[in-house]
Design an enzyme around this catalytic site. Structure first.
Site, PDB file in Angstrom:
ATOM      1  CB  CYS A 144      -0.838   0.231   0.880  1.00  0.00           C
ATOM      2  SG  CYS A 144      -1.861  -1.415   0.863  1.00  0.00           S
ATOM      3  CG  ASN A 186       3.850  -0.240   2.720  1.00  0.00           C
ATOM      4  OD1 ASN A 186       3.538  -0.854   1.799  1.00  0.00           O
ATOM      5  ND2 ASN A 186       5.245   1.014   1.920  1.00  0.00           N
ATOM      6  N   GLY A 187       2.765  -3.132   3.416  1.00  0.00           N
ATOM      7  CA  GLY A 187       4.588  -4.275   3.913  1.00  0.00           C
ATOM      8  C   GLY A 187       3.246  -5.361   3.885  1.00  0.00           C
ATOM      9  CD  GLU A 188       1.998  -8.897   2.924  1.00  0.00           C
ATOM     10  OE1 GLU A 188       0.887  -8.641   3.959  1.00  0.00           O
ATOM     11  OE2 GLU A 188       1.000  -8.369   0.986  1.00  0.00           O
TER      12      GLU A 188
END
Length: 636
Positions: A2, A75-77
């Site tokens: 994102c 933003n990320g995982e």
């Protein structure tokens, strides 16, 4: 994956206009085309652009806890989110979604700022705790995901995934930082925490930043993680190879969790091939793989990629980059927001573009060379270190310094005869020598390029100070470990991760990096350096471990890298553009450069007398940055 953004009034609770947060947030709409949401309350605005990957139905952001007191944009995982979710549920926390985002919210409530120690993944997030009037920013340990921020004169704090979020704010002043220009022309990128603009910053990898409304002063980023090279693991090489395979397998497995189509980049190199081989062993269905080739055989690795694709019967797709595929210069300048000179950004952009037609998530082999000793420069540095260890610095300076000055810069000659850089490096200490080898333009070349006025604005500053700073934190005297550490802090974050993040997010593609898993990196840092480089062979442990799984041609062929034929482009189809751009009004008018030196670089390159492709490409990308920001920048 994102894009995030936000505005925080550090002094009070002044209203923030919805149109403003919408405008700055939408500058990064390419990062998240699926959804766009903002949250506003007195003195705070949070923005989010979503690329849906996990929990497609209920993972929208900004995401708040049940009573609305703690919210996050992320933003990320988080790859261990299921494990953390189970742990937090056992502590009494209720979950309304299946997303890793909600794990962050409850992890903050459970563990406060220490929550980052529990997170395994790639991430950049901003968390708001209303009851504590606290804004908390965090970035992952390896710097895979970006975070930019700035303080404005009115006491506002702004942040975003990309620098363009900051520059879209009307209160942000675009004064260029001369020190950033020096670092760019040394390294080809601007390393953390600096940005091209004076009052903008990158949150360093493995750092957090905590702001409390009304607190005096500007808080500084705080490190929560660092890699420590002990090189003292007593494990036998064969046992280490077996453990390495299992650790890579676990890292890949964690990164194959997605609710959208998933695949991998397959360059034909060792690292991406190992990732694909591991994925194939974990997947019942054929792995989707993508490769980029070049119509110039000197730069093409597709036959090696095809060997791996055939062996594992992947669903393989190939695209060829033509010899005139350089129409992305302005696109890249816009994407990267600041000067960025790694020409492999061109094929990286193309392979991401192709991959996105078939998958939403792709695994890459990035990070393997840094952790496993794969670069040729590592072996060269160790050879130079053997000489430096035998002769005192004063003697080396007197012996090799003059040779380095007098020996011609033989760009045209075989590598064995290009001794100028080696002589120069032997006259330096270890850190200076490595900075010298990593410099795209050496210190003497930069002095010739910069105008006298610009050199005065530097006040004696040189990019070497970046390397000195990190070397002081390395806590190792192992020659290989030291330069691996330096690469983690500079090259890997500033070049490789930046390149892949911007190129992939330009196409709303999420790229995951199993060889940069922090637990894998920590374990590799315990291994003896001769497990990585021995007898002139890099990545020894990795290649031997994967011998049963990959063709020998792939494992032991010379490394090619992801290169493009810059020199021929700049003498051929880009020749007119180079002259017009580098001798045009933006470069002449900025006052940074010795225009006679640029004239000489262009003429010598075009005549074939010298190969100045690196310098000319750096100048071309810098001109594109100046032109796209014309009228908005000044030399501070």
């Amino acid at each position: 994956m994102c894009g995030i953004s936000g505005i925080f009034d550090t002094t009070g609770e002044r209203a923030i206009e919805r149109d403003l947060i919408l405008r700055v947030n939408n500058t990064q709409s390419h990062r998240g085309p699926d959804e766009s949401h903002v949250h506003l309350e007195p003195g705070l605005a949070l923005g989010h652009r979503r690329l849906s990957v996990i929990d497609l139905a209920t993972g929208s952001q900004p995401l708040f806890n049940q009573d609305g007191s703690v919210g996050v944009v992320f933003n990320g995982e988080i790859y261990n989110y299921q494990e953390l979710m189970a742990q937090l549920k056992s502590m009494g926390y209720l979950f309304r979604t299946r997303s890793d985002t909600e794990v962050i919210v409850h992890a903050w409530s459970a563990w406060g700022e220490d929550c980052v120690h529990r997170l395994r993944g790639m991430f950049a997030f901003a968390l708001w705790d209303r009851s504590m009037q606290t804004l908390f920013l965090a970035r992952d340990r390896m710097g895979v995901k970006p975070m930019h921020y700035a303080w404005l004169p009115d006491g506002s704090f702004i942040f975003g995934s990309e620098l363009k979020v900051l520059t879209a704010h009307p209160g942000f002043a675009r004064a260029i930082d001369p020190l950033a220009v020096e670092e760019y022309f040394a390294l080809g990128y601007i390393p953390d925490p600096r940005c091209i603009y004076q009052n903008a910053h990158k949150l360093p990898a493995g750092h957090t930043l905590t702001l409390r409304r009304g607190a005096a002063g500007r808080p500084q980023p705080r490190a929560y993680w660092d890699v420590r090279f002990t090189n003292a693991n007593p494990i036998a090489l064969k046992d280490a190879q077996a453990e390495l395979l299992e650790r890579v397998r676990e890292s890949v497995r964690l990164r194959m969790v997605a609710d959208v189509p998933l695949g991998a980049f397959l360059s034909g190199g060792v690292d991406s091939s190992a990732v694909v081989a591991t994925m194939a062993g974990l997947s019942a269905a054929p792995v989707h793989t993508c490769s980029i080739g070049f119509d110039d055989p000197r730069f093409d690795e597709t036959r090696f990629a095809q060997q791996v694709a055939d062996r594992y019967q992947t669903d393989h797709r190939l695209d060829i980059v033509k010899g005139d595929d350089f129409d992305l210069i302005d696109t890249l300048a816009w994407l990267y927001d600041e000067p960025f000179a790694d020409s492999s950004a061109l094929p990286t952009y193309r392979v991401c573009q192709m991959a996105r037609q078939h998958v939403t998530v792709a695994l890459s082999g990035d990070g393997g060379d840094e952790s496993l000793g794969g670069y040729r420069r590592y072996r060269m540095h160790l050879g130079e270190e053997a000489v430096r260890g035998r002769l005192p610095l004063a003697l080396r300076r007197s012996m090799f310094g003059p040779l380095g000055r007098w020996y011609p810069k033989a760009d045209w000659a075989p590598r064995s005869l290009r001794a100028k850089t080696t002589f120069q490096a032997l006259s330096m200490d270890s850190v200076q020598a490595y900075c010298h080898s990593m410099s795209q333009l050496r210190s003497d070349e930069r002095r010739a390029l910069f105008s006298p006025a610009f050199q005065r604005s530097l006040g004696g500053y040189a990019a070497l100070e970046v390397f000195r700073h990190h070397a002081a934190q390395a806590q190792t005297d192992d020659p290989l470990a030291l330069i691996q550490y330096l690469d983690y802090k500079t090259w890997l974050v500033g070049d490789i991760n930046t390149k892949v993040d911007r190129a992939s997010m330009a196409h709303a593609l999420e790229v995951r990096e199993p060889l940069m898993d922090h637990q894998l990196v920590e374990w590799l840092a315990t291994l003896p350096s001769d497990f990585k480089i021995r007898g002139g062979q890099g990545k020894l442990i990795f290649k031997q471990a994967y011998e049963p799984l990959l063709p020998r041609d792939v494992l032991y062929r010379p490394k090619m890298g992801f290169s493009v034929p810059l020199a021929s482009w700049l003498r051929g189809p880009l020749k007119v553009r180079v002259r017009q751009a580098l001798l045009g009004p933006h470069m002449r008018g900025c006052g940074y450069f010795n225009t006679a030196a640029i004239d000489r670089l262009v003429d010598e390159h075009n005549s074939g007398l010298r190969d100045h492709a690196t310098a000319l490409w750096m100048l071309l990308m810098f001109e594109a940055f100046l032109r796209l920001n014309a009228g908005d920048t000044s030399n501070g």
